[in-house]
Design an enzyme around this catalytic site. Structure first.
Site, PDB file in Angstrom:
ATOM      1  CB  SER A  17      -1.165   0.063   0.960  1.00 49.52           C
ATOM      2  OG  SER A  17      -0.278   0.073   2.560  1.00 49.52           O
ATOM      3  CG  ASN A  18       3.588   2.603   3.030  1.00 49.16           C
ATOM      4  OD1 ASN A  18       3.377   4.041   3.300  1.00 49.16           O
ATOM      5  ND2 ASN A  18       3.488   1.674   3.964  1.00 49.16           N
ATOM      6  CG  MET A  94       8.439  -7.253   6.045  1.00 49.00           C
ATOM      7  SD  MET A  94       8.443  -5.791   6.745  1.00 49.00           S
ATOM      8  CE  MET A  94       7.785  -6.015   8.381  1.00 49.00           C
ATOM      9  CG  ASN A 111      12.522   1.536   6.331  1.00 47.69           C
ATOM     10  OD1 ASN A 111      11.783   0.555   5.757  1.00 47.69           O
ATOM     11  ND2 ASN A 111      12.745   1.007   7.766  1.00 47.69           N
ATOM     12  CG  HIS A 113       9.832   1.583  12.074  1.00 45.99           C
ATOM     13  ND1 HIS A 113       9.969   0.140  11.980  1.00 45.99           N
ATOM     14  CD2 HIS A 113       9.444   1.522  13.437  1.00 45.99           C
ATOM     15  CE1 HIS A 113       9.782  -0.436  13.009  1.00 45.99           C
ATOM     16  NE2 HIS A 113       9.607   0.539  14.141  1.00 45.99           N
TER      17      HIS A 113
HETATM   18  C1  GAR Z   1       3.982  -0.502   6.729  1.00 44.12           C
HETATM   19  O1  GAR Z   1       3.361  -0.358   8.025  1.00 44.12           O
HETATM   20  C2  GAR Z   1       5.469  -0.287   7.102  1.00 44.12           C
HETATM   21  O2  GAR Z   1       5.799   0.820   7.905  1.00 44.12           O
HETATM   22  C3  GAR Z   1       5.733  -1.847   7.814  1.00 44.12           C
HETATM   23  O3  GAR Z   1       5.239  -2.672   7.272  1.00 44.12           O
HETATM   24  C4  GAR Z   1       3.880  -2.109   6.363  1.00 44.12           C
HETATM   25  C5  GAR Z   1       3.971  -2.395   5.007  1.00 44.12           C
HETATM   26  O4  GAR Z   1       2.434  -2.047   4.305  1.00 44.12           O
HETATM   27  N1  GAR Z   1       7.526  -1.573   7.716  1.00 44.12           N
HETATM   28  C6  GAR Z   1       8.124  -2.226   8.789  1.00 44.12           C
HETATM   29  O5  GAR Z   1       7.259  -3.064   9.934  1.00 44.12           O
HETATM   30  C7  GAR Z   1       9.345  -2.473   8.748  1.00 44.12           C
HETATM   31  N2  GAR Z   1      10.023  -2.659  10.010  1.00 44.12           N
HETATM   32  P1  GAR Z   1       2.449  -1.978   2.978  1.00 44.12           P
HETATM   33  O6  GAR Z   1       3.057  -3.218   2.244  1.00 44.12           O
HETATM   34  O7  GAR Z   1       1.052  -1.883   2.772  1.00 44.12           O
HETATM   35  O8  GAR Z   1       2.950  -0.837   2.279  1.00 44.12           O
END
Ligand code: GAR
Length: 193
Positions: A17-18, A94, A111, A113
């Protein structure tokens, strides 16, 4: 007037989603850049479907297919170099970045977080903050270093929450992420132009 035609690569492992929020911000002109590659270490990630919608090429690769992490990262670095990538944006990637990728792009890897660093580092930032019982949650965008969730902070955004609904916290964190990451990327591009 300066021209900002920077090339981004986004790394994602899951939903993406990001990644989509960044892609949309590039299309809208909110980020003066173009995503030239999605790097994905999970062939089943929904991020790959999102990339198709935006016509963004995807490199799907896993360390076990490359004979280990250094070779895996070298294949990625070769592709980033071939495409002339200026900035790498980790977005739900991840995996801990190793020296091969870090050394090739040091100072150019962002990144996001889902917590207010330096609190609640690691893969479960939202759950760790919620279970701790904090009342101020938030999101951090930072340049990485070789430590887990370490490195120079670019932007943070916080909100107070006194309720008891973990899923509501996650929804609010994602909504902030989707605004904050494009803003932080734009800030880095303009600052370094
Ligand atoms: C996000 O909330 C991001 O901040 C987190 O994974 C999610 C990915 O969501 N990242 C971490 O926890 C890294 N340590 P997405 O795949 O929908 O963008």
């Amino acid at each position: 007037m300066k021209e900002f035609n920077k090339k981004l690569a986004v790394f994602a492992s899951g939903s993406g989603s990001n990644f989509e929020a960044i892609a949309q911000a590039c299309v809208d002109g909110r980020i003066p850049a173009k995503i030239v590659l999605l790097v994905c270490d999970n062939a089943n990630a929904y991020a790959i479907e999102r990339a198709k919608k935006f016509d963004i090429p995807t490199l799907v690769l896993h360390p076990r297919d490359c004979g280990g992490k250094p070779a895996y990262e070298q294949r990625i670095v070769d592709k980033l170099n071939e495409l002339g990538v200026d900035l790498v944006c980790l977005a739900g990637y991840m995996r801990i970045v190793g020296e091969t990728l870090y050394n090739a792009y040091a100072g150019r890897i962002l990144n996001i977080h889902p917590a207010l660093l330096p609190s609640f580092k690691g893969a479960h930032g939202i759950d760790d903050a919620f279970n701790f019982g904090v009342k101020v949650f938030g999101v951090t965008v930072h340049f990485i270093d070789l430590t887990i969730d370490g490195g120079v902070i670019v932007m943070q955004r916080a909100f107070e929450y006194y309720g008891n609904d973990r899923d509501e916290v996650e929804t609010r964190i994602h909504a902030i992420e989707h605004e904050l990451y494009p803003e932080a990327i734009k800030k880095c591009i303009i600052h370094n132009a």
